[in-house]
Design a protein around this motif. Structure first.
Motif, PDB file in Angstrom:
ATOM      1  N   ARG A 470      -5.764  33.292  14.612  1.00 56.27           N
ATOM      2  CA  ARG A 470      -5.842  33.217  13.141  1.00 56.27           C
ATOM      3  C   ARG A 470      -5.312  34.523  12.553  1.00 56.27           C
ATOM      4  O   ARG A 470      -5.590  35.600  13.068  1.00 56.27           O
ATOM      5  CB  ARG A 470      -7.293  33.014  12.701  1.00 56.27           C
ATOM      6  CG  ARG A 470      -7.530  33.010  11.184  1.00 56.27           C
ATOM      7  CD  ARG A 470      -9.010  32.776  10.913  1.00 56.27           C
ATOM      8  NE  ARG A 470      -9.333  32.679   9.480  1.00 56.27           N
ATOM      9  CZ  ARG A 470      -9.708  33.684   8.713  1.00 56.27           C
ATOM     10  NH1 ARG A 470      -9.827  34.907   9.254  1.00 56.27           N
ATOM     11  NH2 ARG A 470      -9.992  33.513   7.438  1.00 56.27           N
ATOM     12  N   ASP A 495      -0.350  22.771  15.249  1.00 53.92           N
ATOM     13  CA  ASP A 495      -0.818  22.564  13.880  1.00 53.92           C
ATOM     14  C   ASP A 495      -1.354  23.898  13.343  1.00 53.92           C
ATOM     15  O   ASP A 495      -1.857  24.738  14.094  1.00 53.92           O
ATOM     16  CB  ASP A 495      -1.945  21.524  13.842  1.00 53.92           C
ATOM     17  CG  ASP A 495      -1.460  20.128  14.187  1.00 53.92           C
ATOM     18  OD1 ASP A 495      -0.236  19.912  14.175  1.00 53.92           O
ATOM     19  OD2 ASP A 495      -2.316  19.268  14.480  1.00 53.92           O
ATOM     20  N   ALA A 496      -1.257  24.073  12.017  1.00 53.57           N
ATOM     21  CA  ALA A 496      -1.733  25.319  11.409  1.00 53.57           C
ATOM     22  C   ALA A 496      -2.480  24.988  10.122  1.00 53.57           C
ATOM     23  O   ALA A 496      -1.909  24.417   9.192  1.00 53.57           O
ATOM     24  CB  ALA A 496      -0.569  26.260  11.126  1.00 53.57           C
ATOM     25  N   GLN A 497      -3.783  25.342  10.093  1.00 51.12           N
ATOM     26  CA  GLN A 497      -4.577  25.101   8.898  1.00 51.12           C
ATOM     27  C   GLN A 497      -4.428  26.281   7.943  1.00 51.12           C
ATOM     28  O   GLN A 497      -4.508  27.432   8.337  1.00 51.12           O
ATOM     29  CB  GLN A 497      -6.047  24.925   9.263  1.00 51.12           C
ATOM     30  CG  GLN A 497      -6.933  24.579   8.061  1.00 51.12           C
ATOM     31  CD  GLN A 497      -8.406  24.562   8.412  1.00 51.12           C
ATOM     32  OE1 GLN A 497      -8.992  25.594   8.697  1.00 51.12           O
ATOM     33  NE2 GLN A 497      -8.992  23.357   8.404  1.00 51.12           N
ATOM     34  N   PRO A 509     -10.316  25.911   2.634  1.00 54.13           N
ATOM     35  CA  PRO A 509      -9.191  25.206   3.258  1.00 54.13           C
ATOM     36  C   PRO A 509      -8.415  24.403   2.215  1.00 54.13           C
ATOM     37  O   PRO A 509      -9.007  23.778   1.327  1.00 54.13           O
ATOM     38  CB  PRO A 509      -9.867  24.285   4.270  1.00 54.13           C
ATOM     39  CG  PRO A 509     -11.231  24.882   4.505  1.00 54.13           C
ATOM     40  CD  PRO A 509     -11.611  25.492   3.193  1.00 54.13           C
ATOM     41  N   THR A 512      -3.310  21.275   6.097  1.00 51.87           N
ATOM     42  CA  THR A 512      -2.765  21.608   7.408  1.00 51.87           C
ATOM     43  C   THR A 512      -1.265  21.376   7.431  1.00 51.87           C
ATOM     44  O   THR A 512      -0.776  20.351   6.932  1.00 51.87           O
ATOM     45  CB  THR A 512      -3.423  20.766   8.509  1.00 51.87           C
ATOM     46  OG1 THR A 512      -4.833  21.069   8.535  1.00 51.87           O
ATOM     47  CG2 THR A 512      -2.824  21.078   9.881  1.00 51.87           C
ATOM     48  N   THR A 534      -4.729  29.402  10.471  1.00 60.19           N
ATOM     49  CA  THR A 534      -5.487  29.217  11.713  1.00 60.19           C
ATOM     50  C   THR A 534      -4.788  28.179  12.574  1.00 60.19           C
ATOM     51  O   THR A 534      -4.463  27.094  12.084  1.00 60.19           O
ATOM     52  CB  THR A 534      -6.924  28.767  11.418  1.00 60.19           C
ATOM     53  OG1 THR A 534      -7.551  29.723  10.554  1.00 60.19           O
ATOM     54  CG2 THR A 534      -7.732  28.648  12.697  1.00 60.19           C
ATOM     55  N   THR A 535      -4.543  28.502  13.852  1.00 61.59           N
ATOM     56  CA  THR A 535      -3.781  27.607  14.727  1.00 61.59           C
ATOM     57  C   THR A 535      -4.640  27.089  15.870  1.00 61.59           C
ATOM     58  O   THR A 535      -5.729  27.606  16.143  1.00 61.59           O
ATOM     59  CB  THR A 535      -2.573  28.350  15.327  1.00 61.59           C
ATOM     60  OG1 THR A 535      -3.049  29.289  16.303  1.00 61.59           O
ATOM     61  CG2 THR A 535      -1.788  29.085  14.255  1.00 61.59           C
ATOM     62  N   ARG A 536      -4.092  26.098  16.537  1.00 61.35           N
ATOM     63  CA  ARG A 536      -4.653  25.628  17.804  1.00 61.35           C
ATOM     64  C   ARG A 536      -3.643  25.930  18.906  1.00 61.35           C
ATOM     65  O   ARG A 536      -3.349  25.108  19.761  1.00 61.35           O
ATOM     66  CB  ARG A 536      -4.961  24.135  17.730  1.00 61.35           C
ATOM     67  CG  ARG A 536      -6.053  23.800  16.712  1.00 61.35           C
ATOM     68  CD  ARG A 536      -6.333  22.315  16.673  1.00 61.35           C
ATOM     69  NE  ARG A 536      -7.407  22.000  15.722  1.00 61.35           N
ATOM     70  CZ  ARG A 536      -7.809  20.772  15.444  1.00 61.35           C
ATOM     71  NH1 ARG A 536      -7.246  19.734  16.061  1.00 61.35           N
ATOM     72  NH2 ARG A 536      -8.779  20.576  14.578  1.00 61.35           N
TER      73      ARG A 536
END
Length: 639
Positions: A470, A495-497, A509, A512, A534-536
């Protein structure tokens, strides 16, 4: 050796003629005098005691004992002052702890301490260190300012003597957190105060110079402009030296700081500098940047004269007249702000010195030259590319046999010549996040690289998030946001929130940005100061080369050519109408105009700017700039 046990040993100095002496400083070896007097004499025979150091048991913990003579209001010489209240009024305390005092003694002409046991009060106190400690006569109690007031310069402590009393001296026994500069004030009613003395601790002075530059061990240099006051170096402790630049004077002065040796610093001090005739505006060309500080409370429009100093003449944003020996540039500075302009292009000094050229730079890609017919080489600073610009002579209408020519007349005046460097960046660009501060900043999670790499404007660098990484970018103030856009350096994109915040603590938030493609965007249509991503992210996936935050009305696919809403390209300025610029560690600061477009050619400042790796500060300090230098083997050289 025979006199080592002799109590009344002495040492004296002949000043050569009668002199006015304000204080005497003794730098002792480990075998220091426990009790002694300081005496003066006009003939070397008859001596008058002016001060005494007792080394009394109550002073065993005192780090520094100041004995200050009082002078009545309007008097030229010290003499007893009749007063009921005595106050230490701070002006500059210890940088870390403020003020801490064991004793405040008010000495009568006969040496009696009229403050002993009297009530005392202070601007603040820290728990078990009350104001009453300064008059209780014990060695282990002391007054200290509250923790909240440790950085407060104007803290004070005072004693009520109970009745008007003639006081000739005030003695202050400091803990290590000693006042560096203070006034001793007196009052008959505790309401109206008069200055009776002023004290400024300078330590044991090692060096003093009337020059304008200082070299510190060949590693760093300081150049002082706008002041004739001396540069001094004093020893304040076993491992600390204090450097005072423009020591003891008030008013505006400019101090340049550069990572260089003595030769480079000397040359910098001797170099011709830009000037302006606007009072309260100081200008520098440190690091090749044109920096102007407005140290007044009013908006200023002024012309800066930039002398030619090398083989090439720098060209800055706006319109610049190129004279025979210097160029001139008009700038506007809001009150109490500064601007740093980076050179966008250069022309040879030989071409500029003809005194006939005018250069106009609407953006960092374009140079327009007008003037007398000539061919001029123009070099773009960003790319290093050089192109020849030919200024043609104006066309002249012709006539034959008394009949007017049918040729279209040329426009009056010199014909413009425009050079466009297509590969250069056309700053200002419409990206609120460009070169902003990012977080995490220092200790990074495992697998993560610096988030600053996503906002540095360089497509060859990338933020690697690390597992579940993040990042947060600080836009500097709450800004209107249209879209957040991302660009990655590979096809495996997570993906990036996106979340936003006004305070950097509570984030909301907003959506995404789906992974799987190198570029993506999300419409925010709101206001925020902080933007979090914030990523995964998983090992082997792409790095983020660009995180852009775009103001409303700017298209996501816009390449950043500065053509968004907001009118003409703006100069980055500090408070007073637009967002202050910022700088990332090791990078270049960027300012922004009223449309929110960032421009590295207009780095913003409010009295302190970072340009080309050099620190530049315009200072309004009554005692000049003070630097604490941790000593190693040598002190700095002063010139």
């Amino acid at each position: 050796m025979a006199d080592r046990t002799r109590a009344d040993s002495w040492i004296q100095v002949d000043l050569g003629s009668s002199q006015t002496v304000s204080n005497v400083r003794l730098a002792w070896e480990s075998s220091a005098g426990a009790r002694y007097t300081v005496q003066t004499s006009e003939d070397g025979t008859n001596w008058t005691t002016r001060s005494a150091y007792g080394g009394a048991p109550a002073d065993v913990n005192v780090s520094r004992l100041d004995t200050v003579d009082l002078t009545p209001a309007g008097a030229a010489e010290p003499a007893p002052v009749t007063t009921r209240f005595v106050r230490m009024q701070g002006e500059q305390g210890d940088p870390a702890y403020g003020y801490s005092l064991y004793h405040l003694r008010a000495l009568t002409p006969t040496g009696v301490d009229a403050a002993a046991g009297r009530p005392a009060s202070a601007s603040s106190a820290d728990g078990s260190y009350p104001a009453s400690a300064v008059t209780d006569g014990t060695a282990t109690t002391r007054w200290a300012v509250s923790k909240a007031d440790r950085t407060r310069a104007d803290s004070w402590v005072q004693v009520d003597l109970g009745a008007p009393t003639a006081i000739s001296q005030v003695q202050l026994g400091w803990e290590s957190a000693a006042g560096r500069q203070y006034r001793v004030q007196t009052s008959l009613d505790g309401v109206t105060w008069q200055d009776a003395a002023a004290f400024r601790y300078t330590g044991d002075q090692i060096l003093s110079s009337s020059g304008d530059w200082l070299d510190v061990e060949g590693k760093a240099g300081f150049v002082v402009r706008g002041s004739t006051a001396p540069i001094t170096v004093s020893r304040e402790g076993d491992a600390t030296n204090v450097v005072r630049l423009a020591d003891g004077t008030a008013g505006a002065r400019l101090i340049e700081m550069l990572p260089a040796d003595a030769a480079v610093t000397r040359a910098r001090a001797a170099a011709a500098e830009p000037t302006t005739d606007a009072p309260g505006v100081l200008v520098s060309s440190l690091g090749g940047y044109l920096t102007a500080f407005n140290l007044t409370g009013a908006d200023v429009k002024t012309t800066v004269v930039v002398p030619y100093t090398g083989a090439a003449v720098p060209l800055y944003a706006g319109t610049q007249q190129l004279g025979a020996q210097a160029s001139t540039l008009a700038i506007t500075l809001p009150a109490a702000t500064a601007v740093v302009l980076a050179p966008r292009a250069t022309v040879p000094t030989a071409s500029a010195a003809t005194g006939t050229l005018t250069a106009t730079l609407p953006d960092a890609r374009t140079v327009e030259l007008t003037g007398s017919p000539a061919t001029v080489d123009v070099t773009n600073v960003e790319t290093g590319e050089t192109r020849a610009a030919t200024i043609a002579a104006p066309a002249v209408p012709t006539a034959a046999a008394g009949l007017a020519s049918t040729a279209t007349p040329a426009a009056a005046g010199p014909a413009p010549n425009v050079v466009v460097f297509a590969s250069a960046t056309a700053y200002p660009v419409a990206d609120l996040a460009l070169s902003t501060f990012t977080y995490p900043a220092s200790v990074l999670p495992a697998g993560m690289t610096s988030p600053g790499l996503a906002v540095d404007g360089d497509a060859t660098t990338a933020w690697v998030p690390g597992p579940g990484g993040r990042m947060v970018t600080d836009l500097g103030s709450v800004r209107a946001i249209g879209f957040v856009a991302t660009a990655w350096d590979g096809a495996a994109v997570p993906d990036a929130q996106v979340a936003v915040s006004d305070d950097g603590i509570t984030f909301t938030p907003v959506g995404t940005i789906a992974g799987g493609t190198r570029t993506g965007s999300l419409e925010v249509a709101g206001n925020a100061r902080y933007v979090a991503l914030t990523t995964r992210w998983r090992t082997g996936e792409a790095g983020l080369t660009a995180l852009r935050v775009l103001p409303p009305g700017v298209a996501v696919d816009q390449p950043g050519d500065g053509t968004g809403p907001g009118g003409d390209p703006g100069e980055g300025t500090g408070p007073g109408g637009s967002t202050p610029g910022s700088s990332t560690p090791g990078g270049t600061g960027h300012g922004s105009d009223s449309a929110g477009r960032h421009d590295p050619d207009a780095l913003s400042a409010t009295g302190l700017s970072v340009a080309a790796g050099a620190l530049l500060a315009a200072l309004l300090l009554g005692a000049g700039a003070v630097l604490l230098v941790r000593r190693r083997k040598r002190t700095g050289r002063v010139h």
